[in-house]
Each structure stands twice: as C-alpha cells, then as structure tokens.
Design a protein around this motif. Structure first.
Motif, PDB file in Angstrom:
ATOM      1  N   GLY A 206       0.475  -1.030   0.486  1.00  0.00           N
ATOM      2  CA  GLY A 206       0.228  -0.120   0.062  1.00  0.00           C
ATOM      3  C   GLY A 206       0.964   1.190  -0.277  1.00  0.00           C
ATOM      4  O   GLY A 206       0.527   2.230   0.660  1.00  0.00           O
ATOM      5  N   GLN A 207       2.146   1.052  -0.750  1.00  0.00           N
ATOM      6  CA  GLN A 207       3.048   2.462  -0.511  1.00  0.00           C
ATOM      7  C   GLN A 207       3.600   2.397  -1.905  1.00  0.00           C
ATOM      8  O   GLN A 207       4.664   2.815  -1.801  1.00  0.00           O
ATOM      9  CB  GLN A 207       4.033   1.687   0.531  1.00  0.00           C
ATOM     10  CG  GLN A 207       3.874   1.589   1.887  1.00  0.00           C
ATOM     11  CD  GLN A 207       3.150   3.026   2.936  1.00  0.00           C
ATOM     12  OE1 GLN A 207       3.764   4.190   2.295  1.00  0.00           O
ATOM     13  NE2 GLN A 207       2.273   2.570   3.636  1.00  0.00           N
ATOM     14  N   ALA A 208       2.692   2.821  -2.424  1.00  0.00           N
ATOM     15  CA  ALA A 208       3.461   2.531  -4.211  1.00  0.00           C
ATOM     16  C   ALA A 208       3.914   4.234  -4.209  1.00  0.00           C
ATOM     17  O   ALA A 208       4.645   4.754  -4.872  1.00  0.00           O
ATOM     18  CB  ALA A 208       2.396   2.704  -5.381  1.00  0.00           C
ATOM     19  N   ARG A 209       3.243   4.848  -3.180  1.00  0.00           N
ATOM     20  CA  ARG A 209       4.071   6.677  -3.581  1.00  0.00           C
ATOM     21  C   ARG A 209       5.847   6.841  -2.650  1.00  0.00           C
ATOM     22  O   ARG A 209       6.031   7.998  -3.372  1.00  0.00           O
ATOM     23  CB  ARG A 209       2.845   7.412  -3.233  1.00  0.00           C
ATOM     24  CG  ARG A 209       3.241   7.671  -1.468  1.00  0.00           C
ATOM     25  CD  ARG A 209       1.729   8.373  -0.395  1.00  0.00           C
ATOM     26  NE  ARG A 209       2.183   7.946   1.167  1.00  0.00           N
ATOM     27  CZ  ARG A 209       2.979   8.713   1.446  1.00  0.00           C
ATOM     28  NH1 ARG A 209       3.828   9.617   1.114  1.00  0.00           N
ATOM     29  NH2 ARG A 209       3.686   8.275   2.853  1.00  0.00           N
ATOM     30  N   ASN A 210       5.918   5.310  -2.733  1.00  0.00           N
ATOM     31  CA  ASN A 210       7.360   5.536  -2.108  1.00  0.00           C
ATOM     32  C   ASN A 210       8.047   5.445  -3.295  1.00  0.00           C
ATOM     33  O   ASN A 210       9.456   5.265  -2.965  1.00  0.00           O
ATOM     34  CB  ASN A 210       7.514   4.835  -0.497  1.00  0.00           C
ATOM     35  CG  ASN A 210       6.226   5.331   0.476  1.00  0.00           C
ATOM     36  OD1 ASN A 210       6.159   6.301   0.642  1.00  0.00           O
ATOM     37  ND2 ASN A 210       7.140   4.610   1.313  1.00  0.00           N
ATOM     38  N   LEU A 211       7.696   5.005  -4.386  1.00  0.00           N
ATOM     39  CA  LEU A 211       8.466   4.867  -5.307  1.00  0.00           C
ATOM     40  C   LEU A 211       8.705   5.782  -6.360  1.00  0.00           C
ATOM     41  O   LEU A 211       7.384   5.972  -7.214  1.00  0.00           O
ATOM     42  CB  LEU A 211       8.243   3.532  -5.702  1.00  0.00           C
ATOM     43  CG  LEU A 211       9.278   3.315  -7.391  1.00  0.00           C
ATOM     44  CD1 LEU A 211      11.154   2.750  -6.742  1.00  0.00           C
ATOM     45  CD2 LEU A 211       8.760   2.089  -7.656  1.00  0.00           C
ATOM     46  N   GLU A 212       9.961   6.128  -7.036  1.00  0.00           N
ATOM     47  CA  GLU A 212       9.601   7.831  -8.322  1.00  0.00           C
ATOM     48  C   GLU A 212      10.289   7.098  -9.046  1.00  0.00           C
ATOM     49  O   GLU A 212      11.402   6.384  -8.769  1.00  0.00           O
ATOM     50  CB  GLU A 212       9.856   8.980  -7.011  1.00  0.00           C
ATOM     51  CG  GLU A 212       8.710   8.752  -6.433  1.00  0.00           C
ATOM     52  CD  GLU A 212       9.053  10.765  -6.181  1.00  0.00           C
ATOM     53  OE1 GLU A 212      10.008  10.973  -6.638  1.00  0.00           O
ATOM     54  OE2 GLU A 212       8.625  10.807  -4.568  1.00  0.00           O
ATOM     55  N   SER A 213      10.465   7.291 -10.566  1.00  0.00           N
ATOM     56  CA  SER A 213      11.030   6.969 -11.445  1.00  0.00           C
ATOM     57  C   SER A 213      11.520   8.580 -12.085  1.00  0.00           C
ATOM     58  O   SER A 213      10.340   9.157 -12.825  1.00  0.00           O
ATOM     59  CB  SER A 213      10.935   5.890 -12.411  1.00  0.00           C
ATOM     60  OG  SER A 213      11.182   5.992 -13.736  1.00  0.00           O
ATOM     61  N   VAL A 214      12.724   9.116 -12.087  1.00  0.00           N
ATOM     62  CA  VAL A 214      12.810   9.642 -13.285  1.00  0.00           C
ATOM     63  C   VAL A 214      13.842   9.787 -14.679  1.00  0.00           C
ATOM     64  O   VAL A 214      15.043   8.879 -14.083  1.00  0.00           O
ATOM     65  CB  VAL A 214      14.072  10.989 -12.281  1.00  0.00           C
ATOM     66  CG1 VAL A 214      14.103  12.070 -13.429  1.00  0.00           C
ATOM     67  CG2 VAL A 214      12.868  12.116 -11.612  1.00  0.00           C
ATOM     68  N   GLU A 215      13.969  10.079 -16.004  1.00  0.00           N
ATOM     69  CA  GLU A 215      14.560   9.653 -16.716  1.00  0.00           C
ATOM     70  C   GLU A 215      15.388  11.085 -17.480  1.00  0.00           C
ATOM     71  O   GLU A 215      14.669  12.189 -17.473  1.00  0.00           O
ATOM     72  CB  GLU A 215      13.680   9.911 -18.010  1.00  0.00           C
ATOM     73  CG  GLU A 215      15.010   8.457 -18.923  1.00  0.00           C
ATOM     74  CD  GLU A 215      13.698   8.370 -20.283  1.00  0.00           C
ATOM     75  OE1 GLU A 215      14.098   7.113 -20.663  1.00  0.00           O
ATOM     76  OE2 GLU A 215      12.778   8.936 -20.961  1.00  0.00           O
ATOM     77  N   VAL A 216      16.703  10.388 -17.504  1.00  0.00           N
ATOM     78  CA  VAL A 216      17.383  11.811 -17.338  1.00  0.00           C
ATOM     79  C   VAL A 216      17.695  12.007 -19.178  1.00  0.00           C
ATOM     80  O   VAL A 216      18.390  10.931 -18.990  1.00  0.00           O
ATOM     81  CB  VAL A 216      18.519  13.111 -16.142  1.00  0.00           C
ATOM     82  CG1 VAL A 216      19.349  13.377 -17.042  1.00  0.00           C
ATOM     83  CG2 VAL A 216      18.133  12.547 -15.106  1.00  0.00           C
ATOM     84  N   GLU A 217      17.978  12.494 -20.039  1.00  0.00           N
ATOM     85  CA  GLU A 217      18.007  12.573 -21.652  1.00  0.00           C
ATOM     86  C   GLU A 217      19.726  12.887 -21.402  1.00  0.00           C
ATOM     87  O   GLU A 217      20.026  14.016 -21.695  1.00  0.00           O
ATOM     88  CB  GLU A 217      17.483  13.628 -22.071  1.00  0.00           C
ATOM     89  CG  GLU A 217      18.465  13.656 -23.201  1.00  0.00           C
ATOM     90  CD  GLU A 217      17.340  12.102 -24.409  1.00  0.00           C
ATOM     91  OE1 GLU A 217      18.184  12.207 -25.045  1.00  0.00           O
ATOM     92  OE2 GLU A 217      16.658  11.936 -23.954  1.00  0.00           O
TER      93      GLU A 217
END
Length: 379
Positions: A206-217
């Motif tokens: 119940g903690q999906a918000r604790n994962l983030e993803s960032v793509e850097v060009e």
C-alpha cells in the motif's frame, strides 16, 4: 567524509558509492562544451549534500584508489567455493561503511540513505536489499532487466538463480526509492518496464507513492540533473523539504585530489593485510559461522544454495531391470543409472565416467557382494 560546515546537531547520513569511473570516488569530469551533460562529480555530490545538511561518506570500491589490498577483479575456483569475490567483499565493505556512518555522533541513525550510479547503483540496491538500516535509496542508471552488471563486483556465482536485478532492487520496498535512468544505456526501459514491476511490489504494501522514477536525457552518467533529482528526493524524505531552491546545485570547487587520498605518495602500513591474508580471514570467518550453526536444516539449505541444487520433496523413478531413470515431479530432468536393491543403508556412487565405471570400483563390488542397496548414476 563530508560534513555541514559550522553547524551542530544530528544530520541525515548518506552513503555514496562510486561507479567504475577512472578516478573512482575522486572523479570530477567536467562537460566538454555547451550542451554536454556528461559531468560526473563524486566530490561535488558530497560538497552539495553537506551544504544541504547531510553527512556524506564516500568510500572506495575494492581495488580502487586507497583500497589496494585486492585488485578489483579477482577470484578462481577456490575462491568461488568459499564465496570470496569482488561482489561479496564489496558488499561486506558497504555494510561496514554503514556501521561507520551510523556510529558518527552527528548522524541520526534513523535517517540513513544511499545512492550511486552505474556500479555504485548496483552497490546501492544490493546493500538496501540486505540491510534495513538504509531508509531511503537512489540507484542511478543501473536497475535493469536486460543487463545484470558488467563487472565482477556486480556478479557472483549463483546470485541470480531464478531471480534478477529488478527483484533484488524491489527488496527495498516499502522504503522510499528513486530510480534514475537514461534513455541511452541499460536503464533505457526503466520508466516504462522495470519501475512498473517494482511499483507493483510497493503496491502490495500500500506504498506505491514511495517509489519514484526520473529519466535524464544524457548518456550513462551521474550528471548535475541526475544529482539534483536525488537532492529533491532525499530532501523530501530525509529533511521534509520540498522547495525547488533547496535542490539546486550551486557552484563548488574541490580540493586537490591528492588531499583526498590517504596513500598518496605513501605505502600501505607494514601491518596491512594482503590478498592472502584477506582470503584466509574470510575462510576463517566462514568456518566459524558453519561450525557455530547447529541447525542441520540451515546447514543443508546453505550447502544446497552453495551448490545451486535443491532437495526435491518427491523423486519420481522408472525401473526396468537394473536400469533406472530418476527425476523431479513436474520437471524435465531424467538422470539415468543402475539400481541394485538390497538390505541395509543404501550407497550412492558417482563416477566421472558414469554408472558403468562406478560399478567397477572397489566400493561398488564390496557393497554388491554384501547385498547392500546400491545406486549408480550418470551424473
């Protein structure tokens, strides 16, 4: 070790693992011109985070900079038997680095994070998988389903039987984790594939918000944009700060590289351990652990993992005269051999040249003469 200048209190601690850059934890690669975003600055990361209110510890990979007791690439059949290799030794060093940071009087042990790019990204998700003291993590350009690591420090025998890096990284759940990726390296699918799989694991808590993803060009890197993404994420979870200005990296100047080395123009102390000493120490520690384990089930499980085998709950067999074929239910393995029933304790004989050669050994002849049950297999 980077500390906030002129400030007192207990600060979040950050473990900074470097990648396979030529300069290791001293790497400071400036852009070659306008639009070039390839810059990697390990000291710059430490300086910037200390300014923001963190205590940052950067240490060497095995065989890099001051850590000269072993080369980076080492091992052989004997070392593999004892689980002694760059990945294991490096992970051991990471755990000890965490012990050190946790012991510092100006570090809050409840707020310890870790980050690294490339090989340092692998170190990050490996330590987070085995040590819950890592509360926040940011592996950069390394969590990938299509590439499991190109260096001996990222690979070990039997490490990924029936698993892969994405599952290992997901062991961070439900603790906060930022996945930083590049569209130009092995992490090119991370925003659309690997992060989706890992978010599914976080959702179980119940903690999906604790994962983030960032793509850097940018190409394979830990450039300013990637670093600032980590500053924002760590600030959110470690400092409860979300303001945009706090995460902007300000200009910095680093000290002369020789001042950041303990062994510049110096030799290792006469008492320093060499490769043979370290390997002996490792074997002794492993032996003590095995000798001190009285639980036979635990020892059996440890041996099974070391040999990459399993003890099946059920064995199926087909017998035709002396010929036998054995296997595991639901699996497509068929091991042929010869079976001689009898009375007493059964004897299994394995010979490099197969069952026929095993039957010619003195052990087999003696057991068969005494009508003892004997199984000979073609391994």
């Amino acid at each position: 070790l980077f500390r906030p200048l002129g400030r007192r209190g207990r600060f979040p601690g950050v473990l900074k693992a470097h990648g396979h850059w030529r300069g290791g934890r001293l790497e400071n690669t400036a852009p070659s011109g306008p639009g070039d975003t390839r810059m990697v600055s390990e000291p710059g990361f430490g300086i910037s985070m200390a300014r923001q209110g963190y205590v940052v510890f950067a240490w060497d990979m095995v065989g890099w900079n001051d850590t000269k007791q072993t080369p980076h690439d080492f091992g052989g059949p004997r070392e593999e038997l004892w689980g002694f290799g760059p990945l294991g030794l490096q992970l051991w060093n990471s755990i000890r680095a965490l012990d050190f940071v946790e012991s510092l009087p100006d570090v809050d042990p409840a707020r310890i994070a870790m980050t690294g790019a490339s090989g340092g990204g692998t170190q990050t998700f490996l330590l987070a998988a085995v040590d819950d003291r890592v509360k926040v993590s940011a592996p950069v350009n390394m969590v990938s389903a299509i590439m499991q690591g190109g260096s001996p420090c990222e690979n070990a025998p039997n490490l990924r039987l029936n698993t892969y890096n994405v599952e290992i990284a997901a062991m961070m759940a439900p603790r906060p984790m930022l996945l930083v990726s590049s569209p130009w390296d092995q992490s090119r699918n991370t925003p659309r594939e690997e992060s989706v799989v890992i978010r599914g694991i976080y959702s179980l808590y119940g903690q999906a918000r604790n994962l983030e993803s960032v793509e850097v060009e940018a190409q394979h890197n830990y450039n300013r944009e990637s670093r600032e993404a980590v500053y924002r994420f760590f600030g959110k979870w470690m400092l409860s700060e979300t303001g945009p200005g706090r995460s902007e990296e300000k200009p910095f100047s680093i000290e002369k590289l020789d001042l950041m080395l303990a062994l510049h123009d110096r030799r290792l102390p006469a008492t320093a351990r060499n490769y043979g000493d370290l390997f002996r120490q490792w074997r002794e520690a492993a032996s003590r652990q095995a000798t001190g384990t009285r639980d036979l089930a635990a020892l059996r499980q440890r041996l099974a993992r070391a040999l990459a085998c399993e003890w099946p709950p059920q064995v199926v067999s087909e017998v035709s005269g002396r010929q036998i074929v054995i296997g595991r239910k639901g699996r497509r393995d068929r091991v042929p051999g010869r079976w001689y029933p009898g009375e007493g304790a059964p004897l299994l004989i394995v010979h490099p040249e197969g069952a026929a050669a095993a039957g010619q050994t003195s052990h087999a002849r003696l057991a068969l003469a005494s009508r003892r049950p004997v199984l000979l297999i073609d391994a």
